[in-house]
Design a protein around this motif. Structure first.
Motif, PDB file in Angstrom:
ATOM      1  N   LEU A 266       8.044   3.913  21.434  1.00 25.04           N
ATOM      2  CA  LEU A 266       9.156   4.591  20.777  1.00 25.04           C
ATOM      3  C   LEU A 266       8.623   5.526  19.703  1.00 25.04           C
ATOM      4  N   LEU A 267       9.197   6.700  19.630  1.00 29.61           N
ATOM      5  CA  LEU A 267       8.850   7.652  18.580  1.00 29.61           C
ATOM      6  C   LEU A 267      10.073   7.856  17.704  1.00 29.61           C
ATOM      7  N   LEU A 268       9.953   7.467  16.429  1.00 29.09           N
ATOM      8  CA  LEU A 268      11.011   7.684  15.453  1.00 29.09           C
ATOM      9  C   LEU A 268      10.697   8.963  14.690  1.00 29.09           C
ATOM     10  N   ILE A 269      11.648   9.872  14.680  1.00 29.63           N
ATOM     11  CA  ILE A 269      11.424  11.210  14.126  1.00 29.63           C
ATOM     12  C   ILE A 269      12.171  11.359  12.804  1.00 29.63           C
ATOM     13  N   TYR A 270      11.401  11.608  11.742  1.00 27.64           N
ATOM     14  CA  TYR A 270      11.940  11.867  10.404  1.00 27.64           C
ATOM     15  C   TYR A 270      11.615  13.322  10.046  1.00 27.64           C
ATOM     16  N   ASP A 271      12.127  13.788   8.920  1.00 29.20           N
ATOM     17  CA  ASP A 271      11.903  15.182   8.526  1.00 29.20           C
ATOM     18  C   ASP A 271      10.417  15.531   8.490  1.00 29.20           C
ATOM     19  N   ASN A 272       9.632  14.752   7.745  1.00 34.48           N
ATOM     20  CA  ASN A 272       8.210  15.065   7.570  1.00 34.48           C
ATOM     21  C   ASN A 272       7.311  13.905   7.968  1.00 34.48           C
ATOM     22  N   LEU A 273       7.827  13.043   8.832  1.00 30.41           N
ATOM     23  CA  LEU A 273       7.094  11.843   9.226  1.00 30.41           C
ATOM     24  C   LEU A 273       7.400  11.495  10.667  1.00 30.41           C
ATOM     25  N   ARG A 274       6.390  11.013  11.368  1.00 31.07           N
ATOM     26  CA  ARG A 274       6.574  10.502  12.719  1.00 31.07           C
ATOM     27  C   ARG A 274       6.061   9.061  12.748  1.00 31.07           C
TER      28      ARG A 274
ATOM     29  N   ILE B 209       0.840  -1.213   0.000  1.00 32.27           N
ATOM     30  CA  ILE B 209       0.000   0.000   0.000  1.00 32.27           C
ATOM     31  C   ILE B 209       0.869   1.255   0.000  1.00 32.27           C
ATOM     32  N   ILE B 210       1.923   1.252   0.821  1.00 30.26           N
ATOM     33  CA  ILE B 210       2.806   2.421   0.891  1.00 30.26           C
ATOM     34  C   ILE B 210       3.526   2.633  -0.435  1.00 30.26           C
ATOM     35  N   LYS B 211       4.028   1.551  -1.041  1.00 29.61           N
ATOM     36  CA  LYS B 211       4.745   1.670  -2.306  1.00 29.61           C
ATOM     37  C   LYS B 211       3.852   2.180  -3.427  1.00 29.61           C
ATOM     38  N   GLU B 212       2.585   1.823  -3.373  1.00 34.27           N
ATOM     39  CA  GLU B 212       1.660   2.261  -4.423  1.00 34.27           C
ATOM     40  C   GLU B 212       1.368   3.747  -4.356  1.00 34.27           C
ATOM     41  N   GLY B 213       1.615   4.369  -3.198  1.00 35.66           N
ATOM     42  CA  GLY B 213       1.456   5.817  -3.072  1.00 35.66           C
ATOM     43  C   GLY B 213       0.032   6.309  -2.977  1.00 35.66           C
ATOM     44  N   THR B 214      -0.911   5.415  -2.720  1.00 36.14           N
ATOM     45  CA  THR B 214      -2.322   5.820  -2.705  1.00 36.14           C
ATOM     46  C   THR B 214      -2.693   6.657  -1.481  1.00 36.14           C
ATOM     47  N   LEU B 215      -1.817   6.695  -0.484  1.00 32.52           N
ATOM     48  CA  LEU B 215      -2.092   7.502   0.709  1.00 32.52           C
ATOM     49  C   LEU B 215      -1.552   8.919   0.579  1.00 32.52           C
ATOM     50  N   GLY B 216      -0.794   9.189  -0.494  1.00 30.78           N
ATOM     51  CA  GLY B 216      -0.149  10.488  -0.641  1.00 30.78           C
ATOM     52  C   GLY B 216       1.074  10.580   0.259  1.00 30.78           C
ATOM     53  N   ASP B 217       1.571  11.795   0.441  1.00 36.46           N
ATOM     54  CA  ASP B 217       2.726  11.990   1.329  1.00 36.46           C
ATOM     55  C   ASP B 217       2.364  11.553   2.742  1.00 36.46           C
ATOM     56  N   LEU B 218       3.182  10.681   3.320  1.00 32.95           N
ATOM     57  CA  LEU B 218       2.865  10.144   4.637  1.00 32.95           C
ATOM     58  C   LEU B 218       3.126  11.176   5.727  1.00 32.95           C
ATOM     59  N   VAL B 219       2.240  11.189   6.709  1.00 31.38           N
ATOM     60  CA  VAL B 219       2.325  12.118   7.835  1.00 31.38           C
ATOM     61  C   VAL B 219       2.718  11.383   9.117  1.00 31.38           C
ATOM     62  N   GLU B 220       2.077  10.227   9.340  1.00 32.54           N
ATOM     63  CA  GLU B 220       2.392   9.470  10.553  1.00 32.54           C
ATOM     64  C   GLU B 220       2.051   7.998  10.361  1.00 32.54           C
ATOM     65  N   ALA B 221       2.719   7.169  11.165  1.00 32.45           N
ATOM     66  CA  ALA B 221       2.443   5.736  11.177  1.00 32.45           C
ATOM     67  C   ALA B 221       2.574   5.239  12.602  1.00 32.45           C
ATOM     68  N   GLU B 222       1.793   4.226  12.926  1.00 30.75           N
ATOM     69  CA  GLU B 222       1.862   3.630  14.258  1.00 30.75           C
ATOM     70  C   GLU B 222       1.770   2.117  14.117  1.00 30.75           C
ATOM     71  N   PHE B 223       2.787   1.423  14.655  1.00 31.51           N
ATOM     72  CA  PHE B 223       2.837  -0.037  14.599  1.00 31.51           C
ATOM     73  C   PHE B 223       2.725  -0.579  16.020  1.00 31.51           C
ATOM     74  N   HIS B 224       1.890  -1.589  16.183  1.00 34.46           N
ATOM     75  CA  HIS B 224       1.719  -2.239  17.488  1.00 34.46           C
ATOM     76  C   HIS B 224       2.088  -3.708  17.396  1.00 34.46           C
ATOM     77  N   PHE B 225       2.737  -4.221  18.448  1.00 31.92           N
ATOM     78  CA  PHE B 225       2.948  -5.660  18.602  1.00 31.92           C
ATOM     79  C   PHE B 225       2.524  -5.973  20.033  1.00 31.92           C
TER      80      PHE B 225
END
Length: 346
Positions: A213-221, A134-150
């Motif tokens: 954990l919060l991973l901080i990128y230029d335009n993504l959290r 889904i991310i590679k296809e780009g259908t979400l546009g520029d990503l703003v945030e993501a949250e992964f749970h285990f």
């Protein structure tokens, strides 16, 4: 087809469930046996293989590849011994207990011209592969945030002493944390900085069992969370972009089926229930859509295929030692962040 002679350093749950079944069905590997300290179990499942009384006996045999699937705190010692003996290695997560150890193993493998891979099998989970698509296809546009749970609901302490006693390899940060971190780095690359919150939530727990954990990128959290007190599951993956969102429950069935003794195959293996399909809500060509997305098939066989190709055809490992170094850098940064209560730059 070249046969890569392979041995395990233990035949507990990981050897029996995650490694031996795939080594057994892959035409490019020959499973020689496992080092077994007390219980002698591998020959019950694979009668023609060996049970080695010591790691020295194992390394003295005609072995090409060794799977280092012992407790985390022993990974560096054993992997180093394997590499110095001139054998290729696959090391389970967490790769090591420190960045320095990870870098030393990577340097030894490079110097000796050996292949060194990290067993990050969760890259080949059905749910993660679908998120990746889904991310590679780009259908979400520029990503703003993501949250992964285990997450799990399991308030009881493990009966395995190495998991619950204070040691360099214990705790959820180095158990489930490497899966989450590796998936994030696989998708987004290394972050600029890290903030970590680490807790002890179970009664009488001596090791960390909750992380945020919060991973901080230029335009993504990217937020990564794991807990033993989640009775009602959160989405395993939540991704929000400027055009839309994708929410996917954790649904990979491989571990559960392997624990039941089912043998992997290449046709239907790793197919999860349609009830666990992810929800895509976005805009495509000016039209708003909200629909369930079919889940891709998961298969850990692909990891072993990659390991075979790396050794037989001198290709890059499916998960490299440098990938392992990056994960350890984030783990160390998270520990420093929690201790110092501040964001740590990488």
């Amino acid at each position: 087809m070249q046969k890569i002679k392979t041995a395990l350093l233990s035949y507990g749950m990981s050897g029996k469930v995650f490694h031996a079944p795939f080594l057994d069905i892959h035409p490019g590997f020959e499973l020689l046996g496992s080092w077994e300290r007390s219980k002698k179990l591998i020959q019950e499942d694979y009668p023609t293989v060996k049970s080695y009384p010591s790691i020295d006996d194992l390394l003295a045999d005609d072995v090409d590849l060794v799977i280092v699937n012992t407790p985390v705190g022993t990974h560096f010692e054993y992997a180093k011994k394997v590499l110095l003996a001139g054998k290729h290695a696959v090391v389970e997560k967490a790769f090591t207990t420190t960045v320095a150890e990870a870098e030393e193993l990577a340097a030894i493998a490079k110097e000796k011209g050996l292949k060194l891979a990290v067993f990050q099998n969760r890259r080949w989970d059905s749910d993660f592969k679908t998120v990746q698509k889904i991310i590679k296809e780009g259908t979400l546009g520029d990503l703003v945030e993501a949250e992964f749970h285990f997450d799990r609901y399991n308030p009881l302490l493990s009966a395995k002493a190495h998991k619950e006693t204070v040691n360099d390899g214990a705790g959820i940060l180095k158990d489930l944390g490497p899966h989450l971190i590796d998936q994030a780095v696989c998708l987004f690359g290394s972050p600029k900085s890290v903030f970590g919150d680490i807790r002890y939530t179970r009664e009488n727990s001596l090791v960390d069992d909750w992380i945020d954990l919060l991973l901080i990128y230029d335009n993504l959290r990217v937020r990564l969370k794991a807990s033993f007190f989640v009775r009602e599951a959160n989405p395993g993956y939540t991704i929000h972009g400027k055009k839309g969102s994708f929410l996917k429950p954790r649904g990979d069935v491989q571990e559960d089926e392997l624990k039941l003794g089912k043998k992997p195959n290449l046709e239907s293996w790793g197919t999860e229930s349609e009830t666990l399909q992810g929800l895509l809500h976005t805009e495509i060509d000016g039209k708003e859509i909200r629909e369930k997305i079919p889940t891709l098939q998961g298969n850990y066989f692909s990891f072993f295929d990659g390991v075979y190709d790396s050794i037989a055809n001198n290709k890059t490992e499916p998960v490299t030692a440098q990938d392992g170094v990056k994960v350890m850098q984030i783990i160390e940064a998270a520990i420093a962040s929690h201790t110092q209560q501040k964001v740590i730059n990488l």
